[in-house]
Scaffold this motif. Structure first.
Motif, PDB file in Angstrom:
ATOM      1  N   ALA A 146       0.788  -1.097  -0.018  1.00 47.40           N
ATOM      2  CA  ALA A 146      -0.102  -0.056   0.046  1.00 47.40           C
ATOM      3  C   ALA A 146       0.861   1.250  -0.004  1.00 47.40           C
ATOM      4  O   ALA A 146       1.892   1.238   0.613  1.00 47.40           O
ATOM      5  CB  ALA A 146      -0.974   0.032   1.320  1.00 47.40           C
ATOM      6  N   SER A 147       0.511   2.168  -0.795  1.00 46.12           N
ATOM      7  CA  SER A 147       1.233   3.525  -0.726  1.00 46.12           C
ATOM      8  C   SER A 147       0.481   4.506  -1.422  1.00 46.12           C
ATOM      9  O   SER A 147      -0.425   4.267  -2.213  1.00 46.12           O
ATOM     10  CB  SER A 147       2.580   3.225  -1.589  1.00 46.12           C
ATOM     11  OG  SER A 147       3.319   4.358  -1.773  1.00 46.12           O
ATOM     12  N   SER A 148       0.799   5.706  -1.024  1.00 47.26           N
ATOM     13  CA  SER A 148       0.045   6.896  -1.687  1.00 47.26           C
ATOM     14  C   SER A 148       0.527   7.492  -3.127  1.00 47.26           C
ATOM     15  O   SER A 148      -0.114   8.229  -3.716  1.00 47.26           O
ATOM     16  CB  SER A 148       0.088   8.173  -0.550  1.00 47.26           C
ATOM     17  OG  SER A 148       1.446   8.438  -0.200  1.00 47.26           O
ATOM     18  N   HIS A 158       0.402  -0.240 -10.826  1.00 50.66           N
ATOM     19  CA  HIS A 158      -0.655   0.047  -9.872  1.00 50.66           C
ATOM     20  C   HIS A 158      -1.926  -1.085  -9.983  1.00 50.66           C
ATOM     21  O   HIS A 158      -2.123  -1.326 -11.139  1.00 50.66           O
ATOM     22  CB  HIS A 158      -1.308   1.392 -10.427  1.00 50.66           C
ATOM     23  CG  HIS A 158      -2.633   1.790  -9.672  1.00 50.66           C
ATOM     24  ND1 HIS A 158      -3.859   1.725 -10.281  1.00 50.66           N
ATOM     25  CD2 HIS A 158      -2.898   2.083  -8.230  1.00 50.66           C
ATOM     26  CE1 HIS A 158      -4.879   2.025  -9.451  1.00 50.66           C
ATOM     27  NE2 HIS A 158      -4.378   2.010  -8.099  1.00 50.66           N
ATOM     28  N   ALA A 159      -2.317  -1.675  -9.192  1.00 49.22           N
ATOM     29  CA  ALA A 159      -3.087  -2.835  -9.024  1.00 49.22           C
ATOM     30  C   ALA A 159      -4.575  -2.472  -8.924  1.00 49.22           C
ATOM     31  O   ALA A 159      -5.326  -2.759  -9.750  1.00 49.22           O
ATOM     32  CB  ALA A 159      -2.555  -4.027  -8.087  1.00 49.22           C
ATOM     33  N   TYR A 264      -0.075  -1.334  -4.820  1.00 54.16           N
ATOM     34  CA  TYR A 264       1.145  -1.552  -6.282  1.00 54.16           C
ATOM     35  C   TYR A 264       1.571  -2.825  -6.050  1.00 54.16           C
ATOM     36  O   TYR A 264       1.989  -3.336  -4.824  1.00 54.16           O
ATOM     37  CB  TYR A 264       2.216  -0.452  -5.793  1.00 54.16           C
ATOM     38  CG  TYR A 264       1.822   1.038  -6.277  1.00 54.16           C
ATOM     39  CD1 TYR A 264       1.560   1.489  -7.725  1.00 54.16           C
ATOM     40  CD2 TYR A 264       1.343   1.798  -5.455  1.00 54.16           C
ATOM     41  CE1 TYR A 264       1.089   2.558  -7.882  1.00 54.16           C
ATOM     42  CE2 TYR A 264       1.094   3.205  -5.579  1.00 54.16           C
ATOM     43  CZ  TYR A 264       0.964   3.772  -6.934  1.00 54.16           C
ATOM     44  OH  TYR A 264       0.543   4.858  -7.104  1.00 54.16           O
ATOM     45  N   LEU A 265       1.942  -3.281  -7.143  1.00 58.51           N
ATOM     46  CA  LEU A 265       2.917  -4.636  -7.175  1.00 58.51           C
ATOM     47  C   LEU A 265       4.361  -4.034  -7.578  1.00 58.51           C
ATOM     48  O   LEU A 265       4.379  -3.502  -8.642  1.00 58.51           O
ATOM     49  CB  LEU A 265       2.584  -5.373  -8.341  1.00 58.51           C
ATOM     50  CG  LEU A 265       3.305  -6.621  -8.569  1.00 58.51           C
ATOM     51  CD1 LEU A 265       3.454  -7.436  -7.372  1.00 58.51           C
ATOM     52  CD2 LEU A 265       3.030  -7.639  -9.906  1.00 58.51           C
ATOM     53  N   ILE A 266       5.155  -4.292  -6.647  1.00 64.54           N
ATOM     54  CA  ILE A 266       6.449  -3.844  -6.689  1.00 64.54           C
ATOM     55  C   ILE A 266       7.460  -4.863  -7.065  1.00 64.54           C
ATOM     56  O   ILE A 266       7.173  -5.976  -6.705  1.00 64.54           O
ATOM     57  CB  ILE A 266       6.903  -2.710  -5.561  1.00 64.54           C
ATOM     58  CG1 ILE A 266       7.077  -3.607  -4.242  1.00 64.54           C
ATOM     59  CG2 ILE A 266       5.932  -1.860  -5.401  1.00 64.54           C
ATOM     60  CD1 ILE A 266       7.864  -3.117  -3.351  1.00 64.54           C
ATOM     61  N   ALA A 267       8.591  -4.492  -7.808  1.00 68.07           N
ATOM     62  CA  ALA A 267       9.539  -5.618  -8.012  1.00 68.07           C
ATOM     63  C   ALA A 267      10.728  -4.573  -8.096  1.00 68.07           C
ATOM     64  O   ALA A 267      10.875  -3.346  -8.302  1.00 68.07           O
ATOM     65  CB  ALA A 267       9.235  -6.267  -9.230  1.00 68.07           C
ATOM     66  N   THR A 268      12.151  -5.244  -8.268  1.00 68.33           N
ATOM     67  CA  THR A 268      13.234  -4.474  -8.635  1.00 68.33           C
ATOM     68  C   THR A 268      13.002  -4.446 -10.045  1.00 68.33           C
ATOM     69  O   THR A 268      12.189  -4.463 -10.783  1.00 68.33           O
ATOM     70  CB  THR A 268      14.467  -5.137  -8.283  1.00 68.33           C
ATOM     71  OG1 THR A 268      14.493  -6.460  -9.177  1.00 68.33           O
ATOM     72  CG2 THR A 268      14.821  -5.409  -7.050  1.00 68.33           C
TER      73      THR A 268
END
Length: 297
Positions: A146-148, A158-159, A264-268
């Protein structure tokens, strides 16, 4: 131990001579001899019986077994990375917040695995802060957080957007006023949870002290305590509507500035991705583009 030396060793066994191996490998015989000598020095044993044709010693037969496996694995690795194929033996390590794992991911994973049935997934839950750190260190391949706003130095997809609600006991029939909020503790997950930060922002909006926060171990404990009248909570509407406590709690929408939070789905960065991660993110992107694909049932 160089793969080139192992390839030369196997070629000598195949040809039965140093000179024939040199011809087939387009090199000089002295190069063949040097590689074999380096292998024998490194392993401290004699690998070849210098006769005509050349035959492996007992130690050479053992090395032949390992050399074939090592070269085959090397070829598989090259093929995997050049073609970005799925690696069935290595699971994809995915991180998620507890709310997302409970409400959003089952349907998403089902859609992905319909297209990639051989992909293995390992899911780990944690707070947003924990998940970000684990992706950064490589302990996780990717994570739903979760993030703003998007995180710098990460790939961000963005999911969806979660709508947060104020959760109260069933007997609360109207949005609590400041006096009630001042005298009611708020229940939250440990430090690092983004929704805990939202509670802090909510309290600040009403000029209330953050000392009202009571830390709980998990989400079920929070909802159980709210149900028993021990405090209020702020969590995504999607989670409450899937909860067994849905009909035993009261919940109210809160200010959009606080109440709308992106997942968000985050990855490197993509240049570091494995084939498994690349295919997973491609499928997730396709699923997210489908209208109503991940609506909460």
């Amino acid at each position: 131990m160089q793969l080139k030396s192992l390839e030369i060793f196997l070629k000598v066994l195949e040809c039965g001579s140093f000179s024939h191996a040199a011809v087939q490998m387009h090199t000089v015989q002295s190069n063949i001899t040097n590689h074999i000598k380096k292998l024998e020095d490194e392993l401290n044993c004699e690998l070849l019986s210098r006769q005509s044709p050349i035959r492996p010693t007992s130690a050479g037969q053992q090395l032949c077994h390992y050399a074939q496996q090592m070269i085959e694995l090397h070829q598989q690795a090259k093929f995997h990375f050049s073609n970005q194929t799925l690696c069935h033996d290595i699971p994809l390590k995915i991180g998620s917040m507890e709310t997302t794992a409970a409400t959003r991911l089952p349907r998403l994973f089902k859609s992905v695995l319909l297209q990639l049935p051989e992909l293995r997934l390992h899911l780990n839950t944690g707070t947003t802060r924990e998940l970000i750190d684990r992706v950064y260190t490589g302990d996780l391949d990717c994570a739903f957080i979760a993030s703003s706003q998007e995180l710098p130095d990460f790939y961000n997809l963005h999911a969806w957007t979660e709508h947060l609600v104020l959760i109260c006991p069933k007997e609360v029939t109207a949005f609590p006023d400041k006096k009630v909020l001042l005298n009611t503790p708020f229940l939250a997950i440990r430090q690092g949870c983004f929704y805990r930060k939202c509670i802090e922002s909510f309290l600040q909006r009403y000029d209330l002290p953050p000392s009202q926060l009571t830390e709980m171990g998990n989400l079920d404990a929070i909802l159980s305590c709210v149900h028993l009248g021990m405090g209020y909570a702020i969590l995504p509407r999607s989670y409450i509507e899937k909860s067994s406590y849905k009909d035993e709690l009261q919940f109210f929408d809160i200010d959009d500035q606080i109440g709308e939070i992106n997942t968000y789905l985050i990855a490197t960065k993509p240049q570091s991705w494995s084939g498994n991660l690349k295919h997973f993110i491609e499928q997730v992107t396709q699923v997210l583009e489908l209208p109503k694909a991940l609506e909460i049932a």
